[in-house]
Design an enzyme around this catalytic site. Structure first.
Site, PDB file in Angstrom:
ATOM      1  N   GLU A 114       0.933  -1.127   0.092  1.00 39.39           N
ATOM      2  CA  GLU A 114       0.109  -0.119   0.052  1.00 39.39           C
ATOM      3  C   GLU A 114       0.885   1.078   0.000  1.00 39.39           C
ATOM      4  O   GLU A 114       2.097   1.295   0.660  1.00 39.39           O
ATOM      5  CB  GLU A 114      -0.859  -0.179   1.209  1.00 39.39           C
ATOM      6  N   ASP A 115       0.381   2.407  -0.769  1.00 42.18           N
ATOM      7  CA  ASP A 115       1.228   3.493  -0.551  1.00 42.18           C
ATOM      8  C   ASP A 115       1.150   4.370   0.578  1.00 42.18           C
ATOM      9  O   ASP A 115       1.879   4.732   1.201  1.00 42.18           O
ATOM     10  CB  ASP A 115       0.787   4.353  -1.712  1.00 42.18           C
ATOM     11  N   ASP A 118      -4.463   5.950   5.867  1.00 38.74           N
ATOM     12  CA  ASP A 118      -4.739   7.124   6.453  1.00 38.74           C
ATOM     13  C   ASP A 118      -6.060   6.801   7.457  1.00 38.74           C
ATOM     14  O   ASP A 118      -5.613   6.341   8.594  1.00 38.74           O
ATOM     15  CB  ASP A 118      -5.301   7.862   5.167  1.00 38.74           C
ATOM     16  N   LYS A 146      -0.565   7.291   8.414  1.00 38.33           N
ATOM     17  CA  LYS A 146      -0.705   8.571   9.168  1.00 38.33           C
ATOM     18  C   LYS A 146      -1.312   7.983  10.349  1.00 38.33           C
ATOM     19  O   LYS A 146      -2.559   7.818  10.682  1.00 38.33           O
ATOM     20  CB  LYS A 146      -1.800   9.225   8.566  1.00 38.33           C
ATOM     21  N   VAL A 168      -0.485  14.157   1.231  1.00 38.63           N
ATOM     22  CA  VAL A 168       0.718  14.320   0.668  1.00 38.63           C
ATOM     23  C   VAL A 168       0.521  13.848  -0.747  1.00 38.63           C
ATOM     24  O   VAL A 168      -0.248  13.081  -1.128  1.00 38.63           O
ATOM     25  CB  VAL A 168       1.815  13.245   1.425  1.00 38.63           C
TER      26      VAL A 168
HETATM   27  P1  IMP Z   1      -7.609   4.888   3.948  1.00 42.34           P
HETATM   28  O1  IMP Z   1      -8.431   3.808   3.523  1.00 42.34           O
HETATM   29  O2  IMP Z   1      -8.469   6.023   4.611  1.00 42.34           O
HETATM   30  O3  IMP Z   1      -6.470   4.384   4.767  1.00 42.34           O
HETATM   31  O4  IMP Z   1      -7.175   5.506   2.612  1.00 42.34           O
HETATM   32  C1  IMP Z   1      -6.227   5.120   1.782  1.00 42.34           C
HETATM   33  C2  IMP Z   1      -6.058   5.551   0.531  1.00 42.34           C
HETATM   34  O5  IMP Z   1      -6.571   6.640   0.473  1.00 42.34           O
HETATM   35  C3  IMP Z   1      -4.652   5.640  -0.107  1.00 42.34           C
HETATM   36  O6  IMP Z   1      -4.404   4.163  -0.599  1.00 42.34           O
HETATM   37  C4  IMP Z   1      -4.772   6.851  -1.172  1.00 42.34           C
HETATM   38  O7  IMP Z   1      -5.249   6.429  -2.402  1.00 42.34           O
HETATM   39  C5  IMP Z   1      -5.841   7.762  -0.344  1.00 42.34           C
HETATM   40  N1  IMP Z   1      -4.986   8.734   0.464  1.00 42.34           N
HETATM   41  C6  IMP Z   1      -5.115   8.668   1.740  1.00 42.34           C
HETATM   42  N2  IMP Z   1      -4.374   9.779   2.226  1.00 42.34           N
HETATM   43  C7  IMP Z   1      -3.647  10.476   1.036  1.00 42.34           C
HETATM   44  C8  IMP Z   1      -2.811  11.430   0.839  1.00 42.34           C
HETATM   45  O8  IMP Z   1      -2.281  12.109   1.731  1.00 42.34           O
HETATM   46  N3  IMP Z   1      -2.457  11.752  -0.479  1.00 42.34           N
HETATM   47  C9  IMP Z   1      -2.938  11.066  -1.562  1.00 42.34           C
HETATM   48  N4  IMP Z   1      -3.861   9.936  -1.267  1.00 42.34           N
HETATM   49  C10 IMP Z   1      -4.375   9.569   0.132  1.00 42.34           C
END
Ligand code: IMP
Length: 193
Positions: A114-115, A118, A146, A168
């Site tokens: 995963e990149d 969040d 994060k 970011v």
């Molecule tokens: P989560 O499900 O909220 O953990 O979000 C994960 C996905 O949201 C990542 O794989 C990204 O595609 C996108 N994402 C979350 N934060 C960022 C950020 O700061 N920059 C760019 N993409 C983000």
């Protein structure tokens, strides 16, 4: 904004117009950390009966996946999954599967690549989905984490960098499809910062 422009002011319409991109990790720092992660992962998976399957989460993990896989010193296989949870710059709160893997992962060692984590919703969803296919082992590597805002049930086994709650871009991460090809990681900050 151009890639070589050092002032890095966001000039397209949207909530971040006029804000600044501040480099928080350079290309050198990224490459060093990716190599460390690759060696740690290779060491942990070196006794796998079959090569581990790396599952990249599209689109953001593309460059990280490519660098990580090539820096590993054991053989591995690759597949990709695409999910959607983000709209522009915030989480929608639900995860939708856009493209599934094609590999058979039962009894295999699987690493989700995963990149960024969040809220953690995507990783919770992916872990559950992969686990239902009974892999031999399942772990997660995220380049960025994060930590302070994530609601993960289980932390990623491998983490590149823990970062504060910035939006970011760069190294595969985008803002409405822009800035993915920046070689560093940039936080979007107010012009004064
Ligand atoms: P989560 O499900 O909220 O953990 O979000 C994960 C996905 O949201 C990542 O794989 C990204 O595609 C996108 N994402 C979350 N934060 C960022 C950020 O700061 N920059 C760019 N993409 C983000």
């Amino acid at each position: 904004m151009t890639k070589s422009n050092k002032s890095l002011i966001i000039d397209h319409e949207g909530p971040f117009k006029g804000k600044k991109l501040k480099c928080i990790f350079t290309e050198e720092q990224i490459q060093k950390r990716v190599k460390e992660l690759a060696l740690e992962i290779s060491q942990d998976l070196k006794n796998a009966k079959q090569p581990p399957i790396l599952i990249g989460v599209l689109n953001g993990s593309l460059f990280f996946m490519a660098d990580l896989m090539r820096a590993m010193n054991i053989e591995s296989e690759m597949d990709f999954i695409k999910i959607s949870s983000y709209h522009h710059t915030s989480s929608t709160g639900t995860v939708r599967l856009v493209k599934d893997i094609s590999a058979q992962i039962t009894d295999r060692d699987v690493l989700i690549v995963e990149d960024i984590v969040d809220t953690g919703l995507s990783i919770n969803f992916l872990r559950n989905r992969m686990q239902s296919n009974s892999p031999h082992s399942l772990s997660v590597v995220t380049f960025l984490y994060k930590k302070e805002i994530s609601q993960l049930k289980k932390e990623p086994e491998y983490i590149g960098f823990v970062i504060p709650n910035y939006y970011v871009v760069g190294y595969g991460l985008d803002l409405d499809q822009k800035y993915r090809t920046l070689r560093g990681i940039y936080a979007i900050v107010d012009e004064k910062e």
